[in-house]
Motif scaffolding. Structure first.
Motif, mmCIF file in Angstrom:
data_model
loop_
_atom_site.group_PDB
_atom_site.id
_atom_site.type_symbol
_atom_site.label_atom_id
_atom_site.label_comp_id
_atom_site.label_asym_id
_atom_site.label_seq_id
_atom_site.Cartn_x
_atom_site.Cartn_y
_atom_site.Cartn_z
ATOM 1 N N UNK A 1 46.814 -25.928 57.019
ATOM 2 C CA UNK A 1 46.346 -24.639 56.493
ATOM 3 C C UNK A 1 45.029 -24.274 57.195
ATOM 4 N N UNK A 2 44.943 -23.058 57.674
ATOM 5 C CA UNK A 2 43.723 -22.555 58.306
ATOM 6 C C UNK A 2 43.048 -21.575 57.345
ATOM 7 N N UNK A 3 41.802 -21.916 56.953
ATOM 8 C CA UNK A 3 41.052 -21.080 56.015
ATOM 9 C C UNK A 3 39.766 -20.617 56.680
ATOM 10 N N UNK A 4 39.465 -19.326 56.600
ATOM 11 C CA UNK A 4 38.205 -18.765 57.105
ATOM 12 C C UNK A 4 37.307 -18.337 55.966
ATOM 13 N N UNK B 1 35.161 -27.552 48.947
ATOM 14 C CA UNK B 1 36.260 -26.593 49.081
ATOM 15 C C UNK B 1 37.549 -27.294 48.679
ATOM 16 N N UNK B 2 38.284 -26.736 47.743
ATOM 17 C CA UNK B 2 39.507 -27.353 47.234
ATOM 18 C C UNK B 2 40.705 -26.464 47.548
ATOM 19 N N UNK B 3 41.794 -27.121 47.935
ATOM 20 C CA UNK B 3 43.048 -26.413 48.238
ATOM 21 C C UNK B 3 44.164 -27.022 47.380
ATOM 22 N N UNK C 1 38.054 -15.025 54.386
ATOM 23 C CA UNK C 1 38.437 -14.001 55.370
ATOM 24 C C UNK C 1 39.762 -14.309 56.051
ATOM 25 N N UNK C 2 40.240 -15.553 55.904
ATOM 26 C CA UNK C 2 41.475 -15.929 56.582
ATOM 27 C C UNK C 2 42.166 -17.046 55.808
ATOM 28 N N UNK C 3 43.485 -16.926 55.675
ATOM 29 C CA UNK C 3 44.271 -17.991 55.025
ATOM 30 C C UNK C 3 45.645 -18.000 55.687
ATOM 31 N N UNK C 4 45.885 -19.025 56.492
ATOM 32 C CA UNK C 4 47.141 -19.113 57.228
ATOM 33 C C UNK C 4 47.732 -20.512 57.105
ATOM 34 N N UNK C 5 49.083 -20.558 56.919
ATOM 35 C CA UNK C 5 49.833 -21.827 56.896
ATOM 36 C C UNK C 5 50.602 -21.920 58.205
ATOM 37 N N UNK C 6 50.467 -23.058 58.859
ATOM 38 C CA UNK C 6 51.074 -23.207 60.186
ATOM 39 C C UNK C 6 52.589 -23.019 60.166
#
Length: 279
Positions: A255-258, A272-274, A238-243
């Motif tokens: 990285x913020x992941x929802x 969970x893999x990034x 639901x969310x994927x943001x890079x600072x």
């Protein structure tokens, strides 16, 4: 002229015949109660009373009738062992040996029909069925619920209720003795089922045939269960943001992941893999 007393004579008569019990079963001994009166104006000496039945034939019973004064009566009892089913025409004759001189020799007999009936029997049937959960999905545990009742007139001994699927006996449930009209509810649970289809189980009362029942053809009821598709998890980002859009070579990105689980079943634990792609 000498006036002689008027001669007196007794008159033995059957005034009542009854059976106890009135309609015995083929398992019951029973008795005939015979009331004899002396309705004459003279005394009757002791004699015999014969109880017989020729259709169907029953061994005759002879009873001793005591001496009876005028107006006196007596009740005599003839006992019989259990008889087969049928209607028995009993004939009772007082002074069967004709030893008493009576004013009327035509009223010494009486009769009674006794009907021997079947003994009361239990009748065990499945009266209610259901299942839980309802609705049910493939992969869920299943519980069959049922009520067994005794619709007969006699006590149903302790029994087993069998659970059958196709030709396979899945198991059985113990049910205590049930009085006439009494019922008992229980259940049977299955391990996790993976089938995604319609399945039918048969629930059978008196599974091991411990009782002679009124009917042996109404012991079983079927339960059909339609399984819905399996419950599955579903994970969605639901969310994927890079600072920051720029980082130094030695700097770790933030990285913020929802995530949300919006499926029908719980999800996790999971990894969970990034991946960081250069470019």
């Amino acid at each position: 002229v000498e006036v002689l007393p008027t001669p007196t004579q007794p008159n033995l008569t059957i005034v009542n015949i009854s059976a106890d019990p009135p309609s015995p079963t083929s398992l019951d001994a029973f008795s005939l109660f015979v009331t004899v009166d002396n309705q004459g104006d003279g005394n009757a000496q002791a004699c015999e009373l014969l109880v017989s039945c020729l259709n169907p034939t029953v061994a005759p019973v002879t009873l001793a009738v005591p001496a009876l004064a005028a107006g006196q009566g007596a009740v005599l009892v003839a006992d019989f062992n259990p008889l087969a089913l049928g209607v028995y025409a009993f004939v009772v004759e007082v002074d069967s040996g004709n030893v008493v001189s009576e004013s009327n020799e035509e009223d010494n007999t009486g009769g009674l029909e006794v009907t021997v009936v079947e003994p009361p029997r239990p009748n065990s049937i499945i009266t209610e069925t259901s299942f839980q959960p309802d609705p049910i999905h493939a992969g869920q545990d299943l519980t069959l619920l049922f009520t067994v009742g005794n619709t007969g007139l006699a006590e149903m001994p302790a029994q087993l209720v069998g659970i059958i699927q196709g030709q396979t006996v899945c198991g059985s449930v113990e049910v205590p003795a049930l009085a006439a009209g009494e019922s008992f509810s229980s259940s049977f649970s299955f391990a996790t089922l993976e089938s995604w289809q319609e399945l039918t189980w048969t629930i059978v009362a008196d599974f091991t045939d411990v009782a002679d029942e009124e009917s042996e053809t109404d012991n079983a009821e079927q339960v059909t269960v339609s399984f819905l598709p399996p419950l599955r998890p579903n994970l969605a980002i639901t969310q994927f943001e890079v600072a920051s859009s720029e980082y130094y070579p030695d700097q770790e990105p933030q990285v913020l992941v929802g995530l949300i689980g919006d499926g029908d079943a719980p999800a996790g634990p999971f990894d969970f893999a990034l991946r960081l792609a250069q470019g």
